[in-house]
Write an enzyme that holds these catalytic residues in place. Structure first.
Site, mmCIF file in Angstrom:
data_model
loop_
_atom_site.group_PDB
_atom_site.id
_atom_site.type_symbol
_atom_site.label_atom_id
_atom_site.label_comp_id
_atom_site.label_asym_id
_atom_site.label_seq_id
_atom_site.Cartn_x
_atom_site.Cartn_y
_atom_site.Cartn_z
ATOM 1 C CB SER A 1 -0.915 -0.069 1.225
ATOM 2 O OG SER A 1 -2.017 0.771 1.079
ATOM 3 C CG ASP B 1 -6.047 -3.284 -4.096
ATOM 4 O OD1 ASP B 1 -6.878 -2.467 -3.670
ATOM 5 O OD2 ASP B 1 -4.816 -3.195 -3.884
ATOM 6 C CG HIS C 1 -4.747 -3.243 -0.426
ATOM 7 N ND1 HIS C 1 -4.315 -2.468 -1.486
ATOM 8 C CD2 HIS C 1 -4.410 -2.533 0.690
ATOM 9 C CE1 HIS C 1 -3.759 -1.348 -1.025
ATOM 10 N NE2 HIS C 1 -3.794 -1.373 0.281
#
Lengths: 500, 500
Positions: free
Chosen positions: A179, A429, A454
């Site tokens: 991320s 994602d 993710h």
């Protein structure tokens, strides 16, 4: 009881009064970590907690106090001098939570004889400038040094000192991050090639800036994730926003909605509720993993399938809001233990990611009319900026990230520049839309999995992992091995060159 | 009358009371530009002077005033949209002076249809934060933002905006820089590959930090430059320091020395005089060009040969200081118009490079016992630091530059990372010892000329240029052409890929 939203993703574009700050999707917010359940974590890794005296502003010589940066060092008796270091670039949260949820790094380190280090990002967890969270988050003046470039310089300084203290300057460093942490890992490899030999950047949307990718990408992907499970589910959700607005008319309307949705307190606006529902959908898209997980909330495998089953399974004629509640109940109350839902009391309170979104991390997003199941919305920078000025007294620099880190024409720019980066993404994602999905060169590689979520690859392995996930991780391991082999080969050669 | 030292290089290690700040060799100081002689510059290039509203701290969001950065834009009617931009990274001085002395860029731009931009470095020339030089140089607080990273971010921001305003985002940028400007050019290509496609870094000692190169390198090269002309010259100089000390004993000694050396005022210490003499030797080594120049001082071709001729040509038994004076007279008074020599009154006054040397640019140097013609000196970081704390109230970060920009093991680090940099050096230049002298990869190239001086290649061409210099420039032109061809080829391909 769980908090409202471990990954706060408040999509406030529903209500006209919505604050664009809170409305920008976030990876993680202050409530990102689930409140401790009192039960010991299933995966617990052995590490020492240490602190490093860090410089607050690396790029000026203003007379500022230093601060203590926390980092975790895995216990590893087998590591030897100049052996590899696997370094996780901490993102916007408590580093112990990331350590716990990044099993991949812990699991593969032993086979490389690598030392594991997890470094906390400044202004998160226990790495607070000015002595305390309260002082660090006091105002724009104290928050001023919460930037990605400073965080990268922290990592570079920490690593340089760490290796020096171990007399292990020859240790190759491999970066990991998911991320925002993945963005940091990729940027760090690009900016500090002398500090790290390569980076695995998982679900790192480094292109989610300005107009590099279409602004509708994020919500289109969320919507597609629902549509692929069930067209009717997608349509029900798309229709539900008007129903919410209608039901929420007047004071009685809000009271009824609050009661119907089992909220612990009465709503102040329909927007509050829509945001909460929106968040659930976007988070579900992120963690639409093929196996049960409790990264954000305790969830079954393929949670969107489950949500849509709930939404679709009511008989014809059922009130649409009943369907919606049944659906999001999967996200917010899968364990069935919630008495009432506790909406975040202060969604616009100061927290780190909101500050970052109001300064550098301006990631514009819109919601398209047709492809999206969300209300139509066109990103409006002027109101975004106004909101930041009002909330923090700070004006964003929306073009700064691409000036500092690039992004436009990335394939041309990096085709003959840079090396050793893996951009891994799961295409379910929604953040994958702003990431690198095609190989840039022989050694700047994109690994995209159709059914991944993710940074799924960074999570601890399980016996239920599908083959394609096992395969993806194996590929990553092989690539990392090739970086390390190259590095040690190069050192040998250069050593021999010096000798003869 | 000329000022003492256009390139101030005060080597104070002779006197025990010497201040290490002033003593670190500098590329350029505040007196770097010769006082205007009232005669028009022989080479005058056509440009417009512009100003850009710049951010003072790119890496924090502290509430600081912006400032106006000056830049020069060459007049070029033939330039067209998306055509190349040749960008000079301004270093520690007035940008117009660099523009005047960097004829190479002006001369080659037309054949590439390139637009020429010279950008001034913050805190120099007219690019003053806080409204004026006086306010900018007031104290450590106001000087805090004078760092190389901020300067690079200035360049990146300026270029991004400049191209945007011309709707010319497709313009490839080629960076140029000499000396510290060359370091900036190389670092900028490494840190901002999305902003510039390549860099010609001339005489850029990016390795003159920590212990990357032996600390004696700089003075050994200066000394060798003299020794190669004449061993006796080298020996005379080496012996002269003791003679200076002996003659300067007591008040009468200082008075006599001041008189013998035709100084305008009486010396306060022998160290003052040694510094002045030292500076001449080091500058001479830098500009030991094969053709007459007036970059620093008006000088003949091969000035060291001339200095040594003067030193050597006196009959046996001549006082050694008479020889020395005759020698340095070539540097400080080649035109024969000086009545008395005006030593800098305030060598430790605040100026930009001294600040930079006391913060990031810690370039440790020693003088060896045998190979050097200078007094023996071992670099002493503790006293260096003390001096900075005393003078500026600032503590240097001696390991920061290598943390931020690398340097150690540069060949290993950049072998498979980065591209399109030329490191050009003249081996007579003492700064060449801290530069990159060997090819790192196919496209990170070292061009070293045995008889070249400090960024000689960037100077305007003349009819007297030796063949090897003409050849060096031709090689540089060809490499730059290949970068541009590659870039436009890549764009065409990517454009076609998008079409079909």
């Amino acid at each position: 009881m769980e908090t409202l939203a471990p990954l706060l993703l408040l999509l406030l574009f529903v209500s006209a009064s919505a604050a664009p700050i809170g409305s920008a999707p976030r990876f993680l917010g202050p409530y990102a970590r689930r409140k401790s359940s009192g039960v010991a974590s299933p995966a617990s890794y052995e590490y020492d907690v240490r602190y490093f005296g860090q410089t607050l502003d690396h790029f000026s010589f203003a007379d500022l106090p230093g601060f203590q940066q926390r980092y975790l060092v895995g216990r590893n008796d087998l590591w030897s001098r100049n052996g590899p270091i696997f370094f996780y670039c901490g993102n916007e949260g408590d580093i112990e939570w990331f350590a716990e949820n990044t099993g991949f790094v812990w699991e593969i380190a032993p086979r490389f004889g690598a030392l594991v280090v997890f470094a906390e990002h400044r202004y998160y967890g226990k790495s607070m400038p000015f002595g305390s969270r309260e002082s660090a988050y006091k105002d724009a003046k104290s928050l001023a040094y919460l930037t990605a470039e400073q965080a990268l310089a922290d990592f570079a300084t920490l690593l340089t000192d760490f290796k020096h203290n171990l007399s292990s300057e020859g240790s190759p460093v491999v970066l990991f991050g998911g991320s925002y942490g993945g963005m940091l890992a990729a940027w760090m490899r690009l900016k500090y090639p002398h500090v790290a030999i390569g980076a695995l950047a998982s679900s790192a949307p480094i292109l989610q800036f300005e107009d590099i990718v279409p602004l509708e990408t994020f919500y289109d992907i969320v919507s597609n994730d629902f549509k692929r499970e069930s067209l009717s589910c997608f349509e029900f959700i798309k229709e539900s926003w008007d129903a919410l607005e209608t039901c929420g008319q007047g004071n009685d309307g809000l009271r009824n909605l609050s009661k119907d949705f089992h909220l612990c307190r009465k709503l102040n606006s329909v927007g509050e509720l829509s945001d909460w529902i929106n968040s659930a959908y976007s988070y579900l898209a992120m963690v639409d993993y093929p196996l049960p997980s409790s990264f954000l909330m305790p969830l079954p495998a393929n949670p969107i399938k489950e949500v849509c089953r709930k939404i679709d399974s009511h008989p014809n004629g059922t009130d649409i809001l009943v369907r919606i509640l049944a659906g999001i109940n999967v996200y917010y109350n899968y364990t069935g233990t919630v008495d009432c839902f506790d909406l975040e009391d202060d969604p616009h309170g100061m927290n780190g990611w909101d500050w970052q979104a109001c300064t550098e991390m301006v990631m514009p997003m819109s919601s398209s009319r047709d492809k999206s199941m969300f209300p139509t919305y066109d990103f409006d920078y002027a109101s975004y900026e106004d909101q930041c000025v009002q909330s923090y007294g700070v004006r964003p620099r929306p073009r700064w990230i691409t000036t500092e880190f690039g992004g436009h024409d990335i394939r041309t720019v990096l085709k003959k520049f840079g090396s050793n980066i893996i951009f891994s993404n799961g295409l379910l994602d929604p953040w994958s839309g702003g990431s690198v999905l095609h190989n840039i060169s022989d050694s700047i590689i994109a690994l995209a999995t159709e059914l991944g979520g993710h940074h799924l690859d960074l999570r601890p392995s399980t016996n239920e992992d599908p083959d394609w996930l096992v395969g993806q991780r194996k590929t990553e391991i092989n690539i990392i091995r090739s970086w390390l082999n190259d590095y040690y080969e190069g050192r040998k050669t250069s050593f021999l060159t010096q000798l003869y």
